[in-house]
Design an enzyme around this catalytic site. Structure first.
Site, PDB file in Angstrom:
ATOM      1  CB  THR A 353       3.331   4.687  -1.807  1.00  4.25           C
ATOM      2  OG1 THR A 353       1.960   4.853  -2.183  1.00  4.25           O
ATOM      3  CG2 THR A 353       3.405   4.337  -0.337  1.00  4.25           C
ATOM      4  CD  GLN A 383      -1.561   6.396  -1.237  1.00  6.09           C
ATOM      5  OE1 GLN A 383      -1.994   7.548  -1.342  1.00  6.09           O
ATOM      6  NE2 GLN A 383      -1.877   5.429  -2.082  1.00  6.09           N
ATOM      7  CG  ASP A 406       0.777   4.174   3.314  1.00  9.59           C
ATOM      8  OD1 ASP A 406       0.000   3.451   3.965  1.00  9.59           O
ATOM      9  OD2 ASP A 406       0.701   4.309   2.079  1.00  9.59           O
ATOM     10  CG  ASP A 427      -3.390   0.657   5.296  1.00  6.77           C
ATOM     11  OD1 ASP A 427      -4.157   0.090   6.087  1.00  6.77           O
ATOM     12  OD2 ASP A 427      -3.680   0.859   4.098  1.00  6.77           O
ATOM     13  NE  ARG A 496      -6.539  -0.781   4.682  1.00  4.40           N
ATOM     14  CZ  ARG A 496      -6.980  -0.005   3.696  1.00  4.40           C
ATOM     15  NH1 ARG A 496      -8.160  -0.247   3.139  1.00  4.40           N
ATOM     16  NH2 ARG A 496      -6.255   1.004   3.252  1.00  4.40           N
ATOM     17  CD1 TRP A 498      -2.004  -3.729  -0.144  1.00  2.00           C
ATOM     18  CD2 TRP A 498       0.039  -3.786   0.719  1.00  2.00           C
ATOM     19  NE1 TRP A 498      -1.176  -3.053  -1.007  1.00  2.00           N
ATOM     20  CE2 TRP A 498       0.091  -3.071  -0.494  1.00  2.00           C
ATOM     21  CE3 TRP A 498       1.216  -3.944   1.452  1.00  2.00           C
ATOM     22  CZ2 TRP A 498       1.275  -2.526  -0.998  1.00  2.00           C
ATOM     23  CZ3 TRP A 498       2.389  -3.400   0.961  1.00  2.00           C
ATOM     24  CH2 TRP A 498       2.409  -2.691  -0.256  1.00  2.00           C
TER      25      TRP A 498
END
Length: 588
Positions: A353, A383, A406, A427, A496, A498
């Site tokens: 990532t 990611q 991401d 995310d 959410r 992490w």
């Protein structure tokens, strides 16, 4: 982990008493037979997350001087960090030629971030000096670096995809994480108290993680969020008359105000920014690639290295090393000067990532304006970050970040974004920093079939007393053109959790009807929703269902509940603003 940091003011004063030699600490059992050295050790370790480990570390130190004890603790932390660094390196050696490309990439990255952690810890120890009561205004910077030392260790773990390897590395670096956590606790309580008492500061709220005294009633800017390719507009707070955050130095504020699209900036045009390097695809500058200009900037630079990037699509991955600090890059517009790359965890061999990011900022003091950052891997790449910012005190204006999962990786330090556009699916604003994003257009895209969307995913695992978390203020959350027809069937959430203490605050923001009434989503397989901090305040629009949110998120009813998350407080210390010598509104 650091929930115990939030201790009573009375306890803090007892600890401070040890630190400044005014009173002696007596442990909770009232054992007056402890030696002076052990009383001092008990006092220092009282508020740490792992008290037994703290006491064990300091017990052999033959001194009752808190300065020497704390310095000894920091040196012990450095020793454990060195062991962890060696462990990750030896793990790669032990895996030999059979190591997979992804495991090799992540272990190489682990070695790099442990090197960063050791460098920063050495700097912290040097800056501490011999008398911590004289540390003064450096305390906040040192605490931020220390949080970074912890985050570097978790960066290593977070990037490991293989379960067995993650478990092995996690066990191998466990001790250095424990000591680093305790060191953060000690700085957050004892060292902060020593510095504040010496400066005759009588307000101890910040050391206990309490919410500051409420400011004036909030004033909400109802005007539309500006397009980063359009004219500039004023921020809600913490902003001077030029539209620059007041905690940015005077020289940098002038620079940001001058740097409009192109070399001629200012709203009226004609003001020329003196650049160090010009990048142009047509060869009209010193360099044709952005990386070449970054490489030409000096290391450990006390001033600014200013890079003007002419309009064009720059297909490259740009890495700004840790020692290339104080780089300011600006372009001709967020849609005209674009750095784009295609690298992702799922589709690119040997990619994590962190390594997927099109632009990777490892250094402090990064600034950008009128730029676009893009990762074109698509939803199947999983990611795939457009930018990852690790350095402290990053300031990014009038920029655009496009990706899917991401997109914007706000990984470390203090970061401020204004008047930007961020697009993505899962995310797509995430990290472990103290980040404030104001007046920004947040565009939710259509991902893979059956995929839900989550705007944020904060990674605070150090505790609610720490300034780690994402703040969205006066933003707009909307669907993109492709998602619009399906916005009511594709689930979209505000975020959410992490990590265990995930912190996200959304205030004065317009939410489209794509946001689900429940607002937030549980991280599958985890119970972080039981300990996270999710707060909404004064939001508007069809997606702002204040009365239908999940019961583990909070809808604040007063300014007092969110005043601690304003740019002035969340990105403090407050003296950054005061030193700018301009009017400032501390509250909302």
């Amino acid at each position: 982990m650091i929930g115990k940091v939030v201790v009573s003011v009375a306890s803090i004063l007892l600890i401070v008493g040890v630190a400044i030699g005014v009173v002696a600490f007596i442990n909770k059992n009232g054992d007056a037979n402890l030696s002076p050295q052990m009383k001092a050790v008990q006092g220092i370790c009282q508020s740490t997350s792992d008290k037994a480990s703290c006491v064990k570390t300091l017990e052999p130190v033959k001194s009752e001087d808190p300065n020497k004890l704390i310095k000894a603790f920091m040196l012990a932390t450095k020793d454990e960090l060195t062991k962890s660094s060696n462990f990750t390196g030896q793990t790669e050696v032990n895996m030999g030629s059979s190591i997979s490309p992804n495991n090799k990439a992540v272990l190489d990255y682990c070695k790099r971030v442990f090197m960063y952690a050791l460098e920063d810890l050495a700097t912290i120890i040097e800056e501490m000096g011999e008398d911590l009561s004289q540390i003064g205004s450096k305390i906040d910077q040192l605490k931020q670096w220390l949080i970074g030392v912890y985050n570097y260790q978790t960066d290593c773990l977070d990037d490991i995809e293989e379960d067995d390897l993650r478990k092995a590395i996690g066990e191998g670096i466990a001790n250095s994480k424990i000591l680093t956590t305790n060191a953060i606790d000690i700085f957050h309580t004892v060292v902060s108290a020593m510095a504040k008492i010496n400066n005759k500061v009588d307000d101890l709220k910040n050391m206990t993680g309490g919410i500051p005294t409420p400011g004036a009633p909030p004033v909400v800017d109802e005007s539309p969020v500006a397009d980063p390719d359009g004219p500039a507009r004023r921020l809600l707070e913490d902003i001077d008359e030029t539209g620059i955050p007041t905690w940015v130095s005077g020289a940098d504020r002038k620079l940001m105000a001058k740097a409009g699209r192109g070399r001629r900036g200012g709203r009226g045009g004609g003001a020329r920014v003196r650049t160090n390097f010009v990048v142009a695809k047509d060869g009209s500058g010193q360099f044709k690639t952005v990386q070449q200009a970054v490489d030409a900037c000096p290391e450990n630079n006390r001033g600014r290295c200013i890079i003007y990037i002419k309009a064009g699509l720059y297909r490259e991955q740009v890495i700004i090393p840790k020692k290339k600090n104080n780089i300011f890059m600006f372009g001709d517009g967020a849609r005209k000067t674009v750095i784009s790359y295609n690298r992702s965890v799922a589709l690119s061999r040997g990619t994590t990532t962190s390594l997927s990011a099109t632009v990777q900022v490892e250094s402090e003091g990064f600034m950008a304006k009128w730029m676009g950052f893009k990762n074109t891997a698509g939803p199947m790449g999983h990611q795939a970050a457009a930018i990852r910012v690790n350095g402290d005190r990053a300031v990014i204006f009038n920029c655009r970040f496009d990706g899917y999962q991401d997109t914007l990786y706000v990984n470390n330090g203090r970061q401020f974004y204004r008047n930007c556009v961020v697009s993505g699916t899962v995310d797509f604003i995430f990290g472990k920093s103290a980040t404030v994003i104001q007046n920004t257009l947040i565009v939710v895209r259509k991902g893979s079939k059956g995929q839900y969307n989550t705007v944020t995913a904060d990674g605070n695992e150090l505790g609610l007393g720490m300034k780690i978390g994402i703040v969205l203020q006066n933003c707009r959350i909307v669907p993109d053109r492709k998602l619009t027809p399906e916005r009511l069937t594709v689930a979209t959430y505000l975020g959410r959790p992490w990590k265990k203490f995930s912190t996200t605050v959304i205030m004065s923001t317009e939410m489209g009807d794509l946001i689900r009434p429940e607002g937030w989503k549980i991280w599958d397989g985890e119970s972080f929703h039981k300990s996270c901090r999710y707060v909404e305040y004064n939001n508007r629009g069809p997606g702002a269902f204040a009365n239908r949110r999940v019961n583990w998120a909070k809808v604040a009813r007063s300014a007092a509940e969110v005043n601690g998350f304003t740019a002035a407080n969340w990105l403090g210390p407050i003296n950054w603003i005061q030193e700018a010598n301009v009017p400032v509104t501390i509250g909302l």
